[in-house]
Design a protein around this motif. Structure first.
Motif, PDB file in Angstrom:
ATOM      1  N   UNK A 225       3.917   6.986  -2.974  1.00  0.00           N
ATOM      2  CA  UNK A 225       4.854   5.894  -3.229  1.00  0.00           C
ATOM      3  C   UNK A 225       4.435   4.684  -2.416  1.00  0.00           C
ATOM      4  N   UNK A 226       4.748   3.525  -2.930  1.00  0.00           N
ATOM      5  CA  UNK A 226       4.442   2.332  -2.158  1.00  0.00           C
ATOM      6  C   UNK A 226       5.543   2.099  -1.132  1.00  0.00           C
ATOM      7  N   UNK A 227       5.142   1.571  -0.005  1.00  0.00           N
ATOM      8  CA  UNK A 227       6.106   1.357   1.063  1.00  0.00           C
ATOM      9  C   UNK A 227       7.209   0.383   0.630  1.00  0.00           C
ATOM     10  N   UNK A 228       6.875  -0.575  -0.210  1.00  0.00           N
ATOM     11  CA  UNK A 228       7.898  -1.538  -0.627  1.00  0.00           C
ATOM     12  C   UNK A 228       9.004  -0.883  -1.437  1.00  0.00           C
TER      13      UNK A 228
ATOM     14  N   UNK B 224       0.833  -1.194   0.000  1.00  0.00           N
ATOM     15  CA  UNK B 224       0.000   0.000   0.000  1.00  0.00           C
ATOM     16  C   UNK B 224       0.874   1.252   0.000  1.00  0.00           C
TER      17      UNK B 224
END
Lengths: 341, 502
Positions: free
Chosen positions: B138-141, B96
């Protein structure tokens, strides 16, 4: 939907959003327009659109469960049994149409509740749990309808055949359902929580989300959609038949995967799954019109699944690397401007 | 001022293991309490009880003087009562976006729908207060560890909590990020927030905290005002003994060059690198996070493609092609992140220990359980791993320090010539650190070479025979043993402000 655009367009986000599948759909569509005179007839096009409805409902159901980190192998059996229940209740009478539809949808919801209970309370792996319930439902369907039973009603048949300028009402209904699901998944707290629970149940629980409840709700909504698919099956087939719509289990999962959703949960967009539904349906139609042998269809579908799966694989390696170990280099590449200040 | 939160007489066991016995701790509004203790002392469990994700067997929790009902005490209820936590193990969802994570479970809504725009704007504001420059979408990954940590902190801030627990927030931060963290904590204190601060870094505690509590083996070993105590006293409470010097006496490396890199160009680094490591030598690489240190180690180990000469004495002239070849050549690699790369957490200690050396436990083509247990038992005792004697429990059950010992044991069992260390003591306690220093020193005496990356300058300076300073992917200087932290930092900061030619 602009708000769905990721902050950065990478190969991964492209695949996940289903853009690749949609590109294939468009290419195949244009190819078919050019190659087959039969394809571009209005009759054929509206016919394809109506054939999509059953898979479109079941795939949307599968999508919801997959996002929640599960899988529902009982959906096809659910739809078949719901069709049979609806057929038995209606049995050719418009008077009992509403009752029949409610019975069909309720069957789906009950199945969803049972699946949700087994998965979240008894903690059985979704794959096994729904494989089991699916087999059970298939058995029940054969018990009720070893030979076709019940009948659709004139009003249901009329509704199924109703169209305005070549656009079937039932297709419009499908599109409305898709939009509703998409909005719910993207813009409601339920949707956020579903993505969270599917992505990492532990972290979701720490954020105060009731993971079991939200996961179970995914199976219930999927069950309802399975029941709805059952009503459509009855409308198209006319009778309750345990042998209807073969291959639906396989196709519903396949289109979700080629649409870019991850079976690990928490990743994917409904728009991608819809692209997958269109792609599979187009392949069937185009190959039939071009009089290609049936086994080619299966071959091509199989290849598409494998290619899609392979294309999606490396993003998980990448995820591990970028989050945990790649140090800050990755990050510096993202933000060259701020870095050089 | 009254206590914002008070935990009294907390007792908790997991199965037969007593994790907390009769622990009481409180935190006043507008003050920072340090919570220190070795790994396994029970700090994390205590925090989990505070935030409702673990229920205590006995004891009471009260918030602003009111006892809470422990029956309904869960993460949600604890959030409602104004308690927020920054987890050590990231509780962020990789799939997410940053803003979705910050507001997870507390979504901002407009007309019944999640208001993404509002969430993103608020997130951007929060991120700027913690000095984190990432896109809220931005995605956390896609974030690195340091930024993920800052997002965690932003998430806690967004709750406007009256009590904030920070579980080793500094473990993955360095330099500027650390300064920002301190500013954030000080700002919280000034806003009358009660802060519970867990850390292994002593200097931070003395700079940041007002009071302290020490946990040892699940009991309170000491508590008081930071101003009234000393570094040594706290360490004594933690380990229950005096720590004269953490770093064992240095050995003299031989003159034989063990590893020589010439024009060694790792993909993703701006310039080729040349360096040598002699037999028995510990070469430290200092530098800020993001300077390419980890990448260099991975290049040497063959995990990232490279060109140029890599000469490992008596074995090979080129970089190994993948880790299999690297292990055969005599390299060992202790990765930065043991949970992701170093260990199979859900597997028993014994299988983890013997994973690299399966031939040693083979009998007639199949793996012998008996041999595995024998080898594991041996390693468990040699490296002082606190687990069952035969290593039958899952690695995931061990404390961080003991997990790291398992990683060391597993690699050193292979009798490597050269060991690549990436943050070898991240997130582990003082006593475990010392044991790891001892192991490193012991092996270097036997002629094993070490190339070590660490963000803890004290460690680099205390262990290394030579220190290389890496800035923006280039080695900018070399310092001899006995250099000071100031000398290293001067080299780092001087060069980083100059325009870099790439």
């Amino acid at each position: 939907m602009l708000h769905n655009l990721p902050a950065r367009l990478t190969r991964r986000t492209l695949l996940e959003s289903g853009a690749v599948v949609w590109a294939l759909v468009i290419v195949l569509f244009l190819f078919a327009l050019a190659q087959s005179d039969d394809f571009r007839t209005a009759a054929n096009l509206s016919n394809i659109s109506r054939q999509i409805v059953i898979l479109g409902l079941v795939a949307a159901a599968q999508f919801i469960v997959v996002i929640a980190g599960g899988v529902d192998l009982s959906l096809a059996a659910n739809a078949r049994l719901s069709a049979i229940v609806t057929a038995i209740v209606i049995n050719g009478s418009d008077d009992r149409l509403l009752l029949g539809v409610v019975a069909g949808l309720s069957t789906g919801v009950i199945i969803g509740l049972v699946n949700g209970f087994i998965v979240t309370r008894l903690r059985v792996e979704p794959f096994i749990a729904t494989l089991g319930t699916g087999a059970l439902l298939t058995g029940l369907a054969l018990f009720f309808a070893s030979t076709p039973v019940g009948r659709s009603s004139p009003a249901l048949n009329n509704f199924y055949g109703f169209s305005i300028g070549g656009v079937y009402a039932i297709v419009l209904l499908l599109v409305l359902i898709w939009i509703a699901i998409s909005v719910a998944m993207n813009r409601s707290t339920w949707g956020r929580h579903l993505y969270a629970a599917g992505g990492d149940p532990g972290s979701a629980a720490l954020a105060g989300i009731n993971v079991r409840r939200v996961t179970a709700s995914a199976y219930v909504w999927a069950g309802l959609l399975g029941g709805a698919a059952g009503v459509v099956i009855l409308a198209s087939a006319g009778v309750g038949d345990a042998a209807s719509v073969q291959g639906l289990e396989f196709d519903s999962l396949a289109v979700v995967v080629i649409g870019g959703a991850s079976l690990a949960g928490g990743r994917g967009r409904l728009i991608g799954t819809i692209g997958g539904v269109l792609l599979f349906s187009l392949i069937g139609n185009v190959f039939n019109l071009l009089k290609v042998d049936v086994w080619y269809q299966q071959l091509v579908r199989g290849l598409i699944i494998l290619i899609a799966a392979a294309a999606l694989v490396d993003r998980y390696d990448k995820r591990k690397q970028s989050k945990r170990t790649q140090d800050q280099e990755e990050d510096d590449k993202q933000q060259p401007l701020q870095r050089s200040v | 001022m009254s206590d914002a939160v008070q935990l009294s007489n907390i007792t908790k066991s997991f199965g037969p293991v007593n994790v907390l016995s009769d622990v009481s701790i409180s935190c006043r509004a507008g003050s920072v309490r340090a919570l220190v203790g070795e790994n396994g002392a029970g700090k994390s469990t205590l925090l989990k009880i505070l935030t409702g994700s673990v229920a205590p067997d006995a004891g009471a929790v009260s918030v602003f003087g009111e006892a809470v009902d422990l029956e309904g005490w869960d993460p949600l209820e604890s959030q409602r009562q104004g308690i927020a936590i920054v987890h050590q193990e990231f509780a962020l969802l990789p799939n997410m976006t940053v803003s979705d994570n910050v507001f997870l479970g507390r979504e901002r809504k407009k007309r019944g729908f999640v208001d993404r725009q509002a969430q993103e704007e608020e997130t951007a504001a929060l991120l700027s207060t913690v000095g984190c420059r990432v896109d809220p979408r931005a995605r956390v990954e896609d974030l690195n560890i340091a930024n993920a940590q800052l997002v965690e902190i932003a998430k806690a801030l967004s709750q406007n909590a009256k009590v904030i627990a920070l579980d080793e927030p500094s473990a993955v931060l360095s330099g500027r990020e650390l300064e920002t963290l301190f500013t954030v904590v000080e700002a919280l204190r000034d806003k009358d927030v009660a802060v519970l601060y867990v850390s292994h870094r002593m200097d931070e505690l003395f700079r940041l905290c007002d009071e302290f509590s020490v946990l040892k083996d699940g009991r309170v070993a000491g508590a008081g005002q930071i101003a009234d105590t000393t570094n040594d006293e706290i360490i004594r409470m933690m380990v229950g003994r005096d720590v004269a010097s953490a770093f064992p006496q240095a050995n003299t490396p031989s003159d034989d060059v063990l590893l020589r890199l010439e024009d060694f160009h790792v993909d993703g680094l701006p310039a080729p690198i040349s360096l040598t490591v002699r037999a028995g030598e510990v070469v430290g690489i200092a530098g800020l996070a993001g300077s390419g240190r980890s990448r260099l180690l991975k290049g040497i180990f063959g995990l990232i493609p490279s060109t140029g000469n890599l000469h490992l004495s008596g074995v090979s002239d080129k970089a190994p092609n993948g880790s299999g070849e690297a292990i055969d050549d005599g390299f060992a690699f202790i990765p930065e992140d043991r949970k992701q790369l170093g260990l199979a957490l859900s597997q028993p200690v014994s299988s983890n220990l013997t994973l690299l050396d399966l031939p040693a436990i083979r009998r007639g083509g199949l793996l012998s359980k008996k041999k595995e247990i024998a080898l594991a038992t041996n390693l468990v005792s040699t490296y002082g791993i606190k687990s069952t004697k035969t290593g039958s429990e899952d690695v995931g059950q061990l404390s961080g320090g003991n997990q790291q010992k398992v990683v060391f044991a597993k690699w050193l069992q292979m009798s490597p010539k050269l060991v690549l260390l990436d943050e070898p003591t991240r997130g582990i306690d003082v006593a475990a650190k010392e044991e790891i220093y001892r192991v490193i020193r012991e092996l270097s005496k036997q002629g094993v070479g070490f190339l070590m990356v660490s963000s803890e300058l004290i460690e680099v300076l205390g262990l290394s025979h030579r220190v290389l300073v890496m800035v923006d992917g280039v080695i900018r200087g070399e310092l001899p043993a006995g250099s000071t932290e100031e000398e290293v930092m001067t080299l780092v900061t001087e060069t980083s402000h100059q325009p870099v030619g790439y």
